[in-house]
Structure formats: structure tokens, C-alpha cells
Design an enzyme around this catalytic site. Structure first.
Site, PDB file in Angstrom:
ATOM      1  N   LYS A 114     -20.229  17.042  49.900  1.00  0.00           N
ATOM      2  CA  LYS A 114     -20.879  17.285  51.035  1.00  0.00           C
ATOM      3  C   LYS A 114     -20.104  17.510  52.446  1.00  0.00           C
ATOM      4  CE  LYS A 114     -25.390  16.203  50.325  1.00  0.00           C
ATOM      5  NZ  LYS A 114     -26.212  14.955  50.003  1.00  0.00           N
ATOM      6  N   LYS A 196     -25.013  20.546  38.367  1.00  0.00           N
ATOM      7  CA  LYS A 196     -26.189  19.602  38.467  1.00  0.00           C
ATOM      8  C   LYS A 196     -27.430  20.580  39.286  1.00  0.00           C
ATOM      9  CE  LYS A 196     -26.601  16.597  41.836  1.00  0.00           C
ATOM     10  NZ  LYS A 196     -26.732  15.400  42.611  1.00  0.00           N
ATOM     11  N   LYS A 199     -31.341  19.354  44.874  1.00  0.00           N
ATOM     12  CA  LYS A 199     -32.324  19.677  45.910  1.00  0.00           C
ATOM     13  C   LYS A 199     -31.465  20.464  46.902  1.00  0.00           C
ATOM     14  CE  LYS A 199     -33.634  15.026  46.852  1.00  0.00           C
ATOM     15  NZ  LYS A 199     -32.735  14.180  47.221  1.00  0.00           N
TER      16      LYS A 199
HETATM   17  P1  TYM Z   1     -30.911  11.569  45.315  1.00  0.00           P
HETATM   18  O1  TYM Z   1     -31.962  11.505  46.259  1.00  0.00           O
HETATM   19  O2  TYM Z   1     -29.735  12.621  45.336  1.00  0.00           O
HETATM   20  O3  TYM Z   1     -31.512  11.518  43.906  1.00  0.00           O
HETATM   21  C1  TYM Z   1     -32.654  10.607  43.635  1.00  0.00           C
HETATM   22  C2  TYM Z   1     -32.470  10.372  42.179  1.00  0.00           C
HETATM   23  O4  TYM Z   1     -32.731  11.364  41.374  1.00  0.00           O
HETATM   24  C3  TYM Z   1     -31.448  11.609  40.304  1.00  0.00           C
HETATM   25  N1  TYM Z   1     -30.987  12.842  40.216  1.00  0.00           N
HETATM   26  C4  TYM Z   1     -31.019  13.463  39.191  1.00  0.00           C
HETATM   27  N2  TYM Z   1     -30.895  12.854  37.865  1.00  0.00           N
HETATM   28  C5  TYM Z   1     -30.679  13.680  36.761  1.00  0.00           C
HETATM   29  N3  TYM Z   1     -30.384  15.229  36.751  1.00  0.00           N
HETATM   30  C6  TYM Z   1     -30.223  15.739  38.243  1.00  0.00           C
HETATM   31  N4  TYM Z   1     -30.056  16.852  38.252  1.00  0.00           N
HETATM   32  C7  TYM Z   1     -30.714  14.983  39.288  1.00  0.00           C
HETATM   33  N5  TYM Z   1     -30.634  15.015  40.532  1.00  0.00           N
HETATM   34  C8  TYM Z   1     -30.676  13.853  41.146  1.00  0.00           C
HETATM   35  C9  TYM Z   1     -30.303  10.694  41.265  1.00  0.00           C
HETATM   36  O5  TYM Z   1     -29.379  10.133  40.298  1.00  0.00           O
HETATM   37  C10 TYM Z   1     -31.062   9.635  41.813  1.00  0.00           C
HETATM   38  O6  TYM Z   1     -31.254   8.609  40.885  1.00  0.00           O
HETATM   39  N6  TYM Z   1     -27.717   7.913  46.971  1.00  0.00           N
HETATM   40  C11 TYM Z   1     -28.932   8.426  46.231  1.00  0.00           C
HETATM   41  C12 TYM Z   1     -29.996   7.469  46.949  1.00  0.00           C
HETATM   42  C13 TYM Z   1     -30.039   6.165  47.240  1.00  0.00           C
HETATM   43  C14 TYM Z   1     -29.830   5.182  46.072  1.00  0.00           C
HETATM   44  C15 TYM Z   1     -29.896   3.781  46.819  1.00  0.00           C
HETATM   45  C16 TYM Z   1     -30.252   4.957  44.754  1.00  0.00           C
HETATM   46  C17 TYM Z   1     -29.549   5.407  48.308  1.00  0.00           C
HETATM   47  N7  TYM Z   1     -29.521   4.052  48.274  1.00  0.00           N
HETATM   48  C18 TYM Z   1     -29.746   2.664  46.233  1.00  0.00           C
HETATM   49  C19 TYM Z   1     -30.266   4.043  44.230  1.00  0.00           C
HETATM   50  C20 TYM Z   1     -30.134   2.628  44.866  1.00  0.00           C
HETATM   51  C21 TYM Z   1     -29.125   9.757  46.223  1.00  0.00           C
HETATM   52  O7  TYM Z   1     -28.811  10.495  47.099  1.00  0.00           O
HETATM   53  O8  TYM Z   1     -30.045  10.059  45.465  1.00  0.00           O
END
Ligand code: TYM
Length: 332
Positions: A114, A196, A199
């Protein structure tokens, strides 16, 4: 409720959700609500580590709520809330930031990516993001955190911080386990299967959850494959084909070996069409439900209000316990 283990997870309200978010997270999360005491959070505090347009951030937050509900989250069973509605997240994050070394934070892959992507705004929040994530998880006495593969490093840091704190103040935090789905833990971009699906990198290889079946099929037809001319599960040498098999398996709820046995004799063109059609068909009913829910902000507000009240009850008790442990005077 009390004898069930607790699961906690979150999704950032930035940009449009993708098929990766759906297969790696949303679809999995909902399956936790029957067997776990499940808590899900739209982590809008995390979102502002990258500059956001206020209206878009608000719309994206409702969007995540609508997708969770459309995927079958039952607000009577699981708790669904917005992170900004429960103050203890920011409070615990501060405490935990004093138990986290700057070097540890600098080693996080997401921070490195990032800060390259947003060179003009490498803010302190981007660096301390994982301490807020640790707070999200530890506030709720979480046993298990279902997330995609990309979040593994953050969960490891959370465990380290919890153990470090416990080592000084006694067993205050449960040290959580990372759960990632058996297939599609890291859905790859269809055009660039070495990376990956994300978004933050929308493009022709990124399938959005809101894409209609025709748009989905078009993206799958153009998916990058290879010259091997044989459908095999081989992530190293055939990342595109392997990704398609995993997506199909996750969509149908079968193993990737079972997916392989269906397609091992298929030509690439037919295989891509079959996977694209299966994905489009599986998303269509979820999309209908999403549109219906999105039109009813009153309903979503009531879900969030109830969810944050239930979440705050747990989180407020935890932050009081932590404040006492570190030696802050109780508010009279
Ligand atoms: P975020 O918002 O990027 O993604 C949300 C969830 O989607 C999963 N994910 C994927 N899984 C498989 N293949 C992909 N291409 C893919 N892209 C995204 C992510 O692994 C996630 O489960 N830091 C976290 C958000 C967060 C969080 C938390 C998660 C903040 N606090 C506490 C769990 C517990 C994030 O940026 O996810």
C-alpha cells in the site's frame, strides 16, 4: 451461546467487493453463524488509511452490509456492525500500539504494497493498521478468525501482540487461530493469475460481485491460461487453470480434485465457459437479494444499531478490563 466458540471477521468498505471477497470471505463467514458465536464488522475505520470520498465511503459501507445480508447472514444469529459505532476499537488499538514494534509493522506485506501504491500518502495509519485489526479481534475474546490467505500475516501479528500483553499482565486476551477456507483462500486475478484478485486493482481480470452473468462470462472467456493444453491442478506451472478449478470448486462447494475430475478432459475454451456460467448462475440470486436490501437503508440502519449495541456490550467490558490491567483509574 456461551458454550460456542467465537468467530470474528471484517471487511473493508473500500471499492466494490470482488469474487475473491465472496469466495474467500463472505460465503465462508455466513457458514460460521450456526456453529459459532459469530461477529462480523464492516471496518470503516480501516478504510480511511487510504483517502476516501465521504459519500463513497458511506455508500460502500452500506454496500458491505447489504452483501453480508444478501449472502445469508441472519442478524438474529450473528452480530453485524460498523466499526466506527463501537469506540473501544480505537481505544484498544492505542493500547496495543504501545505493545507493537515499528519494525514489526514495517515488515507487513500489506503496508509495503500500500505504501508503494499510495506514495503521496504514506500516513501513520497505514503503518499502524495491524494494531487496529488486532484490537478488532482481541476485543471480542475471539477464538477463530476466518479470512483469506492474504490476512495471515496480520493474524500472526495479532497473536504475537496478545501473547506479549498476556506475558506482562496475565491471560487477558485469547490468542486467536487463523481459519482460511480449504479452497479459494486466495482467488487470483483472471488476467494476471500470479496476483490476488483485489478490489484495489479492478481491471478486466477482476470479477465484481455485482457483475451480471453476461459480464462475468465475458471476463472468464478472456481468462489467461497457458500452452499446456491440459486441465491440471498445478498452481506453480498452470496458475490460471488452477485458479479456475478452485473458483469452480468453491462456487459449487466441492473439492478442487472433484472439480478437476469434471474438467480434466475439457478443452480450455469449453472449460472457461463452464466456469463462467457456473459463477454467473451462483451469483445471480445473491445479487437480486443485494439489490432488494440495498434499497432499504432503514432496515440496514436497524441491523447496524442492534449489532453495535450487542458488540459494544462485549467490547466495553473488555476495554474496561484492559484499562484496569494497565493501571488507568476507573471512571467514577
Ligand atoms: P479486505 O477488506 O481486504 O478483505 C475482506 C476479506 O476478503 C478476503 N479476500 C480474499 N479471499 C480470497 N481471495 C481473494 N482474492 C481475496 N481478497 C480478499 C480477505 O482475506 C478478507 O478475509 N484487514 C482486513 C479487514 C479486517 C479484518 C479485521 C479481518 C480488519 N480488521 C479483523 C478480520 C478480522 C482486510 O483488509 O480485508
Amino acid at each position: 451461546m456461551a458454550d460456542k466458540k467465537r468467530a470474528f471477521s471484517g471487511i473493508q468498505s473500500t471499492g466494490k467487493l470482488t469474487l475473491g471477497n465472496y469466495l474467500g470471505a463472505l460465503k465462508q463467514h455466513v457458514s460460521f453463524q450456526d456453529t459459532y458465536d459469530a461477529i462480523f464488522c464492516v471496518v470503516n475505520l480501516h478504510s480511511i488509511t487510504v483517502r476516501q470520498d465521504p459519500k463513497e465511503l458511506m455508500d460502500n459501507t452500506y454496500d458491505c452490509v447489504a452483501w453480508y445480508l444478501a449472502c445469508g447472514l441472519d442478524p438474529k444469529k450473528a452480530i453485524l456492525f460498523a466499526q466506527s459505532h463501537v469506540r473501544a476499537h480505537a481505544e484498544l488499538s492505542w493500547v496495543l500500539s504501545t505493545f507493537t514494534q515499528v519494525g514489526e509493522l514495517e515488515r507487513m506485506t500489506q503496508y509495503k504494497d500500500k505504501s508503494k501504491q499510495h506514495k503521496q500518502n504514506v500516513n501513520a495509519g497505514l503503518l499502524t493498521y495491524p494494531t487496529l485489526m488486532a484490537a478488532d479481534i482481541l476485543l471480542y475474546n475471539t477464538d477463530v478468525v476466518p479470512v483469506g490467505d492474504d490476512q495471515k500475516q496480520h493474524i500472526e501479528l495479532t497473536r504475537n501482540v496478545a501473547e506479549r500483553f498476556n506475558g506482562i499482565y496475565g491471560e487477558k486476551f485469547i490468542v486467536p487461530e487463523h481459519y482460511h477456507p480449504p479452497v479459494a483462500a486466495r482467488v487470483k486475478d483472471l488476467a494476471h493469475p500470479e496476483r490476488k484478485m483485489s478490489k484495489s486493482l479492478p481491471g478486466k481480470g477482476c470479477v465484481l460481485l455485482e457483475d451480471d452473468p453476461a459480464a462475468v462470462l465475458k471476463k472468464f472467456k478472456k481468462a489467461t491460461t497457458d500452452n499446456e493444453d491440459q486441465v491440471r491442478l498445478d498452481a506453480e506451472n498452470q496458475p490460471g487453470i488452477t485458479n479456475l478449478l478452485e473458483i469452480y470448486a468453491a462456487t459449487q462447494g466441492i473439492s478442487s480434485d472433484a472439480a478437476l475430475s469434471q474438467f480434466k478432459d475439457s478443452r480450455y475454451g469449453d472449460f472457461k465457459v463452464a466456469v463462467g456460467e457456473a459463477v454467473g448462475a451462483s451469483l445471480a440470486p445473491v445479487q437480486d437479494e443485494y439489490k432488494r436490501i440495498l434499497a432499504d437503508r432503514g432496515f440496514m440502519d436497524s441491523v447496524l444499531k442492534d449489532g453495535s449495541a450487542r458488540a459494544a456490550e462485549i467490547a466495553d467490558a473488555k476495554i474496561a478490563e484492559i484499562y484496569e490491567a494497565v493501571g488507568f483509574i476507573k471512571r467514577g
